[in-house]
Design an enzyme around this catalytic site. Structure first.
Site, PDB file in Angstrom:
ATOM      1  N   LYS A 187       0.837  -1.155  -0.024  1.00  0.00           N
ATOM      2  CA  LYS A 187       0.070   0.136   0.055  1.00  0.00           C
ATOM      3  C   LYS A 187       0.963   1.389   0.050  1.00  0.00           C
ATOM      4  O   LYS A 187       0.592   2.114  -0.657  1.00  0.00           O
ATOM      5  CB  LYS A 187      -0.933   0.088   1.371  1.00  0.00           C
ATOM      6  CG  LYS A 187      -2.117  -0.886   1.157  1.00  0.00           C
ATOM      7  CD  LYS A 187      -2.953  -1.079   2.221  1.00  0.00           C
ATOM      8  CE  LYS A 187      -4.209  -1.793   1.928  1.00  0.00           C
ATOM      9  NZ  LYS A 187      -5.486  -1.719   2.933  1.00  0.00           N
ATOM     10  N   ASP A 222     -10.740   2.964   2.300  1.00  0.00           N
ATOM     11  CA  ASP A 222     -10.947   2.191   3.546  1.00  0.00           C
ATOM     12  C   ASP A 222     -11.732   3.214   4.858  1.00  0.00           C
ATOM     13  O   ASP A 222     -12.736   2.859   5.228  1.00  0.00           O
ATOM     14  CB  ASP A 222      -9.884   1.842   4.482  1.00  0.00           C
ATOM     15  CG  ASP A 222      -9.440   0.640   4.113  1.00  0.00           C
ATOM     16  OD1 ASP A 222     -10.170  -0.196   3.423  1.00  0.00           O
ATOM     17  OD2 ASP A 222      -8.463  -0.095   4.100  1.00  0.00           O
TER      18      ASP A 222
HETATM   19  P1  NAP Z   1      -1.980  -4.074  10.224  1.00  0.00           P
HETATM   20  O1  NAP Z   1      -1.571  -2.913   9.472  1.00  0.00           O
HETATM   21  O2  NAP Z   1      -0.980  -5.077  10.579  1.00  0.00           O
HETATM   22  O3  NAP Z   1      -2.133  -3.426  11.827  1.00  0.00           O
HETATM   23  C1  NAP Z   1      -2.520  -4.427  12.957  1.00  0.00           C
HETATM   24  C2  NAP Z   1      -2.612  -3.508  14.356  1.00  0.00           C
HETATM   25  O4  NAP Z   1      -3.217  -4.442  15.134  1.00  0.00           O
HETATM   26  C3  NAP Z   1      -1.440  -3.111  14.674  1.00  0.00           C
HETATM   27  O5  NAP Z   1      -1.403  -1.887  15.514  1.00  0.00           O
HETATM   28  C4  NAP Z   1      -0.970  -4.381  15.621  1.00  0.00           C
HETATM   29  O6  NAP Z   1       0.055  -3.926  16.514  1.00  0.00           O
HETATM   30  C5  NAP Z   1      -2.089  -4.740  16.200  1.00  0.00           C
HETATM   31  N1  NAP Z   1      -2.113  -5.944  16.784  1.00  0.00           N
HETATM   32  C6  NAP Z   1      -1.823  -7.157  16.019  1.00  0.00           C
HETATM   33  N2  NAP Z   1      -2.148  -8.124  17.056  1.00  0.00           N
HETATM   34  C7  NAP Z   1      -2.398  -7.761  17.998  1.00  0.00           C
HETATM   35  C8  NAP Z   1      -2.405  -8.303  19.331  1.00  0.00           C
HETATM   36  N3  NAP Z   1      -2.379  -9.600  19.644  1.00  0.00           N
HETATM   37  N4  NAP Z   1      -2.929  -7.277  20.438  1.00  0.00           N
HETATM   38  C9  NAP Z   1      -2.924  -6.147  20.220  1.00  0.00           C
HETATM   39  N5  NAP Z   1      -2.903  -5.312  19.195  1.00  0.00           N
HETATM   40  C10 NAP Z   1      -2.558  -6.475  17.942  1.00  0.00           C
HETATM   41  O7  NAP Z   1      -3.574  -4.618   9.933  1.00  0.00           O
HETATM   42  P2  NAP Z   1      -4.792  -3.684   9.397  1.00  0.00           P
HETATM   43  O8  NAP Z   1      -4.514  -3.777   7.742  1.00  0.00           O
HETATM   44  O9  NAP Z   1      -4.565  -2.170  10.002  1.00  0.00           O
HETATM   45  O10 NAP Z   1      -5.749  -4.738   9.662  1.00  0.00           O
HETATM   46  C11 NAP Z   1      -6.367  -4.703  10.959  1.00  0.00           C
HETATM   47  C12 NAP Z   1      -7.695  -5.581  11.073  1.00  0.00           C
HETATM   48  O11 NAP Z   1      -8.612  -4.970  10.518  1.00  0.00           O
HETATM   49  C13 NAP Z   1      -7.421  -7.138  10.402  1.00  0.00           C
HETATM   50  O12 NAP Z   1      -8.195  -8.132  11.185  1.00  0.00           O
HETATM   51  C14 NAP Z   1      -8.037  -6.698   9.099  1.00  0.00           C
HETATM   52  O13 NAP Z   1      -8.700  -8.041   8.478  1.00  0.00           O
HETATM   53  C15 NAP Z   1      -9.058  -5.872   9.318  1.00  0.00           C
HETATM   54  N6  NAP Z   1      -9.522  -4.844   8.240  1.00  0.00           N
HETATM   55  C16 NAP Z   1     -10.866  -4.897   8.016  1.00  0.00           C
HETATM   56  C17 NAP Z   1     -10.940  -4.179   6.993  1.00  0.00           C
HETATM   57  C18 NAP Z   1     -12.726  -4.285   6.292  1.00  0.00           C
HETATM   58  O14 NAP Z   1     -13.039  -3.596   5.407  1.00  0.00           O
HETATM   59  N7  NAP Z   1     -13.602  -4.684   7.344  1.00  0.00           N
HETATM   60  C19 NAP Z   1     -10.391  -3.321   6.009  1.00  0.00           C
HETATM   61  C20 NAP Z   1      -9.026  -3.274   6.706  1.00  0.00           C
HETATM   62  C21 NAP Z   1      -8.506  -4.286   7.660  1.00  0.00           C
HETATM   63  P3  NAP Z   1       1.638  -4.274  16.447  1.00  0.00           P
HETATM   64  O15 NAP Z   1       2.031  -3.113  15.265  1.00  0.00           O
HETATM   65  O16 NAP Z   1       2.263  -4.045  17.761  1.00  0.00           O
HETATM   66  O17 NAP Z   1       1.950  -5.534  15.562  1.00  0.00           O
END
Ligand code: NAP
Length: 299
Positions: free
Chosen positions: A74, A111
């Site tokens: 991205k 998003d």
């Molecule tokens: P990302 O960029 O990898 O960010 C994930 C975030 O969650 C980071 O802040 C990470 O912290 C934190 N995290 C991961 N594991 C954790 C844990 N065990 N305890 C506490 N914090 C934790 O991922 P993303 O793209 O933002 O996506 C996040 C979620 O949103 C995913 O489940 C994704 O499928 C969902 N999502 C949904 C949509 C939708 O359209 N519904 C769109 C985008 C994303 P660290 O940096 O410390 O690892």
């Protein structure tokens, strides 16, 4: 997808990612093309890490009508674009790229607007809300930017304090708080957004769910499963649960409009997303064992 007919005139849109086989976008967009009777097709292209910019720059030469971009490309995609929407520029990240008539590449991040559309659809009043966003990754940053634009007051809690500070800075007056103060912040908030993967594996959130009240709207961006432990708790305690399907569908609907110029058939896209999630046993992940592996490819 049955009865699909592809010719030399068929317009092609794609999503790039690494990995990308789990993407629900082909199911969602191809259902939309079918619903509108468009001679278009949408494919998932596995593009290796560090090759995302090359793939985006190839859009005009390949004649692609548009591209979605998922992890880990991205930020590279944003750098490869000639022009960015305000959201994409603020986030340094794009999930949608379209070629202009002059071949210039225009990047957007759908998003945040998709998140807002999903909340509006669920009847949630955002303006003036007090939001607690859990996580500071790509999705959290898009949500924070969108909520800040709507003048919600905002706190961000994440494991890495610096990442939480950077995300919070995307909203006017946004504050980063420690994970240790989640229970307190929960009692102050009326909108709670889980923007971490917590819940995908059946685990609950890192706060006491029994503190949820009927005054809380609880949004889980996780869409597989649709009913996470967090949302089940919210429902049980009288809070308003909002699952991740709405954002998934609306961010795709905005990309669809950018690709085709047509208003997206949101109902058809939602049905396809739901079916694709159910097809994968609610996990959103394709079960490779259910599809034959072509000869010559690793199993
Ligand atoms: P990302 O960029 O990898 O960010 C994930 C975030 O969650 C980071 O802040 C990470 O912290 C934190 N995290 C991961 N594991 C954790 C844990 N065990 N305890 C506490 N914090 C934790 O991922 P993303 O793209 O933002 O996506 C996040 C979620 O949103 C995913 O489940 C994704 O499928 C969902 N999502 C949904 C949509 C939708 O359209 N519904 C769109 C985008 C994303 P660290 O940096 O410390 O690892």
């Amino acid at each position: 997808m049955s009865g699909i007919s592809v010719s030399g005139r068929t317009r092609v849109a794609a999503v790039i990612g690494d990995p990308v086989t789990h993407s629900l976008s082909p199911a969602i967009h191809n259902a939309a093309f079918a619903a509108l009777g468009l001679d278009w097709i949408y494919v998932a292209l596995p593009v290796r890490r560090a090759r995302g910019s090359d793939a985006v720059r190839a859009i005009p030469d390949l004649g692609l009508a548009g591209m979605n971009v998922t992890m880990p490309h991205k930020a590279d995609a944003a750098r490869a674009c000639d022009q960015l929407s305000d959201d994409a520029a603020a986030l340094g990240s794009v999930n949608t790229v379209v070629p202009g008539h002059d071949g210039r590449l225009v990047g957007d991040s759908t998003d945040g607007p998709g998140f807002v559309a999903a909340l509006r659809e669920a009847g949630v009043e955002i303006e003036g809300g007090r939001a607690l966003v859990l996580g500071a990754g790509g999705a959290a940053r898009a949500v924070v930017l969108a909520l800040g634009r709507l003048e919600a007051s905002l706190v961000v809690a994440a494991r890495r304090p610096e990442a939480a500070r950077r995300a919070a800075a995307l909203a006017p007056g946004g504050r980063a708080v420690s994970m240790g103060s989640l229970d307190l912040e929960l009692s102050r908030a009326n909108l709670v957004v889980n923007a971490t993967p917590l819940g995908m594996g059946g685990e609950g959130p890192p706060f006491r769910t029994e503190l949820l009240t009927p005054g809380h709207v609880v949004v889980d961006l996780v869409y597989a499963p649709l009913e996470t432990v967090l949302l089940a708790s919210a429902r049980r305690l009288g809070a308003t649960p909002v699952d991740g399907l709405g954002m998934l569908v609306h961010q795709a609907a905005l990309a669809f409009k950018a690709f085709t110029g047509w208003d997206a058939p949101v109902a058809a896209m939602r049905a396809a997303a739901r079916e694709a999630i159910a097809d994968r046993g609610g996990s959103g992940r394709a079960d490779a064992s259910r599809r034959p592996v072509p000869p010559g490819l690793p199993g």
